[in-house]
Design a protein around this motif. Structure first.
Motif, PDB file in Angstrom:
ATOM      1  N   LYS A  35      -4.347 -20.206   9.901  1.00 59.09           N
ATOM      2  CA  LYS A  35      -4.177 -21.215   8.857  1.00 59.09           C
ATOM      3  C   LYS A  35      -2.709 -21.335   8.486  1.00 59.09           C
ATOM      4  O   LYS A  35      -2.036 -20.334   8.260  1.00 59.09           O
ATOM      5  N   PRO A  36      -2.163 -22.568   8.423  1.00 56.06           N
ATOM      6  CA  PRO A  36      -0.754 -22.721   8.060  1.00 56.06           C
ATOM      7  C   PRO A  36      -0.491 -22.208   6.657  1.00 56.06           C
ATOM      8  O   PRO A  36      -1.297 -22.392   5.753  1.00 56.06           O
ATOM      9  N   THR A  51      -5.860 -25.352   0.929  1.00 55.34           N
ATOM     10  CA  THR A  51      -7.217 -25.141   1.421  1.00 55.34           C
ATOM     11  C   THR A  51      -8.077 -26.367   1.137  1.00 55.34           C
ATOM     12  O   THR A  51      -8.236 -26.751  -0.024  1.00 55.34           O
ATOM     13  N   PRO A  52      -8.644 -27.012   2.157  1.00 57.47           N
ATOM     14  CA  PRO A  52      -9.509 -28.174   1.934  1.00 57.47           C
ATOM     15  C   PRO A  52     -10.786 -27.780   1.192  1.00 57.47           C
ATOM     16  O   PRO A  52     -11.347 -26.707   1.416  1.00 57.47           O
ATOM     17  N   SER A  53     -11.243 -28.661   0.316  1.00 55.56           N
ATOM     18  CA  SER A  53     -12.482 -28.450  -0.434  1.00 55.56           C
ATOM     19  C   SER A  53     -13.568 -29.382   0.087  1.00 55.56           C
ATOM     20  O   SER A  53     -13.301 -30.536   0.435  1.00 55.56           O
ATOM     21  N   ILE A  54     -14.792 -28.878   0.110  1.00 56.76           N
ATOM     22  CA  ILE A  54     -15.961 -29.697   0.422  1.00 56.76           C
ATOM     23  C   ILE A  54     -16.788 -29.803  -0.850  1.00 56.76           C
ATOM     24  O   ILE A  54     -17.165 -28.788  -1.442  1.00 56.76           O
ATOM     25  N   ASP A  68      -8.148 -34.395   3.487  1.00 60.21           N
ATOM     26  CA  ASP A  68      -7.766 -33.128   2.858  1.00 60.21           C
ATOM     27  C   ASP A  68      -8.990 -32.387   2.319  1.00 60.21           C
ATOM     28  O   ASP A  68      -8.876 -31.491   1.498  1.00 60.21           O
ATOM     29  N   GLY A  69     -10.158 -32.775   2.780  1.00 58.91           N
ATOM     30  CA  GLY A  69     -11.418 -32.188   2.347  1.00 58.91           C
ATOM     31  C   GLY A  69     -12.550 -33.117   2.726  1.00 58.91           C
ATOM     32  O   GLY A  69     -12.367 -34.039   3.531  1.00 58.91           O
ATOM     33  N   VAL A  75      -7.787 -30.413  13.563  1.00 63.63           N
ATOM     34  CA  VAL A  75      -7.977 -31.344  12.446  1.00 63.63           C
ATOM     35  C   VAL A  75      -8.006 -30.575  11.131  1.00 63.63           C
ATOM     36  O   VAL A  75      -7.433 -31.003  10.121  1.00 63.63           O
ATOM     37  N   LEU A  76      -8.661 -29.420  11.135  1.00 59.26           N
ATOM     38  CA  LEU A  76      -8.701 -28.585   9.936  1.00 59.26           C
ATOM     39  C   LEU A  76      -7.305 -28.092   9.572  1.00 59.26           C
ATOM     40  O   LEU A  76      -6.932 -28.053   8.391  1.00 59.26           O
ATOM     41  N   LYS A  77      -6.522 -27.745  10.568  1.00 61.16           N
ATOM     42  CA  LYS A  77      -5.152 -27.307  10.306  1.00 61.16           C
ATOM     43  C   LYS A  77      -4.347 -28.415   9.640  1.00 61.16           C
ATOM     44  O   LYS A  77      -3.603 -28.184   8.680  1.00 61.16           O
ATOM     45  N   ALA A  78      -4.512 -29.650  10.125  1.00 61.15           N
ATOM     46  CA  ALA A  78      -3.814 -30.781   9.514  1.00 61.15           C
ATOM     47  C   ALA A  78      -4.305 -31.026   8.093  1.00 61.15           C
ATOM     48  O   ALA A  78      -3.535 -31.426   7.210  1.00 61.15           O
ATOM     49  N   ALA A  79      -5.592 -30.775   7.849  1.00 58.02           N
ATOM     50  CA  ALA A  79      -6.147 -30.975   6.505  1.00 58.02           C
ATOM     51  C   ALA A  79      -5.561 -29.980   5.508  1.00 58.02           C
ATOM     52  O   ALA A  79      -5.409 -30.302   4.326  1.00 58.02           O
ATOM     53  N   CYS A  80      -5.242 -28.776   5.967  1.00 53.75           N
ATOM     54  CA  CYS A  80      -4.600 -27.795   5.087  1.00 53.75           C
ATOM     55  C   CYS A  80      -3.254 -28.329   4.594  1.00 53.75           C
ATOM     56  O   CYS A  80      -2.912 -28.201   3.414  1.00 53.75           O
TER      57      CYS A  80
END
Length: 421
Positions: free
Chosen positions: A8-9, A340-343, A359-360, A384-389
């Motif tokens: 995670k970045p 950290t992206p939120s759901i 971003d979530g 994609v998750l890394k970019a969302a962080c």
């Protein structure tokens, strides 16, 4: 088994602006003395959010004094205020207003009437003694104890609306009308709450929206550190759930989603940070559900922790599946600040805090399967998750940073100072 496949970045995007501890001449609130009511027994999200607003005003020159509950404020509220450098006085206040007070709990109705009179008299005494220039009222419950004299105090009143105004009993409907009549300005925590205020008769020009800023957290001895809270195997996806353990917060849905992820072959762990309501057995019920679903290795209960930023920073995804119309959970901007992206579920003000699948995520409905669907969508696309962080951190800087928060709250009280006579 599926591997996270990336680190995670950390600290992507520009750094958060430093709090403006020495406000310039153009943005000073010197000479203002705000009396903030805080008749609560515990430090939940609403209490922390109101304290953060007062902290931002204090850093811009305003003097702030709190009025706490004379019976229930000593255990949690007053120690936190003292640690934060705030002064406080006590007032009688009372209990939550319920329809049962006119029946089997009539003695509490009498006690509340006493609380109204005693708190109003305390207010009448403190305002001239302390040189109070404005009242800050965090919700309708606090307002109820000064409602009879609020209009006649001769000073501006700011009502912060962190929830929908309750209107389920005649006394609550009377209080809503009284609040609309008495308050100078309403500050809503989301556009969702702004719309509900207008539906209750608040003129649109009297409502401003200020999103919550992540609360300042103390780290007392014995609290979880980041390492203690977030140790997982390298090949495991880490999910976090942070909040009060109550049915409305969606912990069951989060646990059931983890069960579905396990069945689908994902290697995940869910860290649940929070405690149950006082006197509640809900935490025990959750533990039993974990056992029944054979998730003892996947789900860990951390209890109450202060180092929420550390837990969020170590998480791949943050779950906030509130099943009620949650107006603005503090933990969502706190997760963004940690990158950290939120759901979230499509309830209340939560969807407006998220850019869907940027971003979530906002689930299609409020079910554990919908939560599982969104989690698996992210876990199947590590890049994609890394970019969302990175996007989450940037959204914090754009909409939730401390400098913006300070400026918006300054605007509320500067407007009052310039217009009130």
């Amino acid at each position: 088994m599926r591997d996270p496949g990336y680190d995670k970045p950390q600290n992507d995007g520009p750094p958060a602006p430093a709090p403006n501890n020495t406000p310039d001449q153009e943005r000073t609130l010197e000479g203002e003395h705000i009396l903030a009511l805080l008749a609560s027994s515990h430090l939940f999200g609403s209490e922390r959010a109101n304290i953060e607003a007062m902290r931002a005003l204090r850093e811009q020159g305003a003097q702030v004094t709190f009025l706490t509950h004379g019976t229930f404020g000593a255990d949690h509220i007053e120690p936190y205020l003292e640690a934060s450098g705030f002064n406080w006085h006590r007032a009688a206040f009372g209990y939550l207003w319920t329809r049962h007070m006119l029946g089997k709990h009539f003695k509490y109705f009498i006690r509340n009437l006493y609380g109204v009179v005693a708190t109003s008299l305390t207010l009448r005494r403190l305002i001239p003694a302390l040189g109070i220039t404005a009242l800050h009222i965090p919700n309708l419950q606090n307002f109820s104890y000064v409602a009879p004299i609020a209009r006649w105090l001769g000073m501006p009143i700011v009502m912060r609306a962190g929830d929908e105004l309750p209107a389920h009993t005649p006394i609550h409907r009377w209080l809503v009308r009284r609040a609309v009549w008495s308050a100078t300005l309403f500050v809503a925590v989301s556009n969702y709450i702004r719309d509900t205020l207008i539906e209750n008769g608040v003129p649109p020009e009297n409502v401003q929206v200020i999103y919550n800023h992540p609360p300042q957290r103390n780290l007392p001895a014995g609290s979880h550190t980041c390492d203690e809270a977030a140790q997982v195997e390298d090949s495991t996806w880490m999910l976090s759930f942070i909040g009060q353990l109550s049915p409305a917060k969606g912990a069951i849905e989060a646990i059931e989603a983890v069960s579905l992820l396990k069945e689908a072959g994902y290697r995940v762990t869910l860290k649940i940070a929070g405690s149950a309501e006082w006197g509640s057995t809900y935490g025990q019920n959750l533990s039993q559900i974990v056992q029944d679903l054979d998730l003892a290795r996947e789900v860990e209960f951390l209890g109450f922790i202060e180092n929420v930023p550390g837990l969020l920073a170590a998480s791949h995804l943050h779950l906030c599946p509130s099943t009620w119309n949650d107006p603005h959970p503090n933990v969502i901007p706190e997760a963004k600040k940690s990158g950290t992206p939120s759901i979230v579920f499509p309830r209340g003000g939560m969807p407006e805090l998220i850019h869907h699948r940027v971003d979530g995520s906002v689930c299609g409905n409020a079910t554990s399967y919908a939560l599982f669907t969104e989690i698996s969508w992210w876990l199947g696309q590590p890049e994609v998750l890394k970019a969302a962080c990175i996007a989450a951190r940037r959204d914090y800087e754009a909409r939730f940073n401390y400098e913006r928060f300070m400026t918006q709250w300054h605007g509320i009280y500067a407007h009052i100072r310039n217009t009130h006579t």
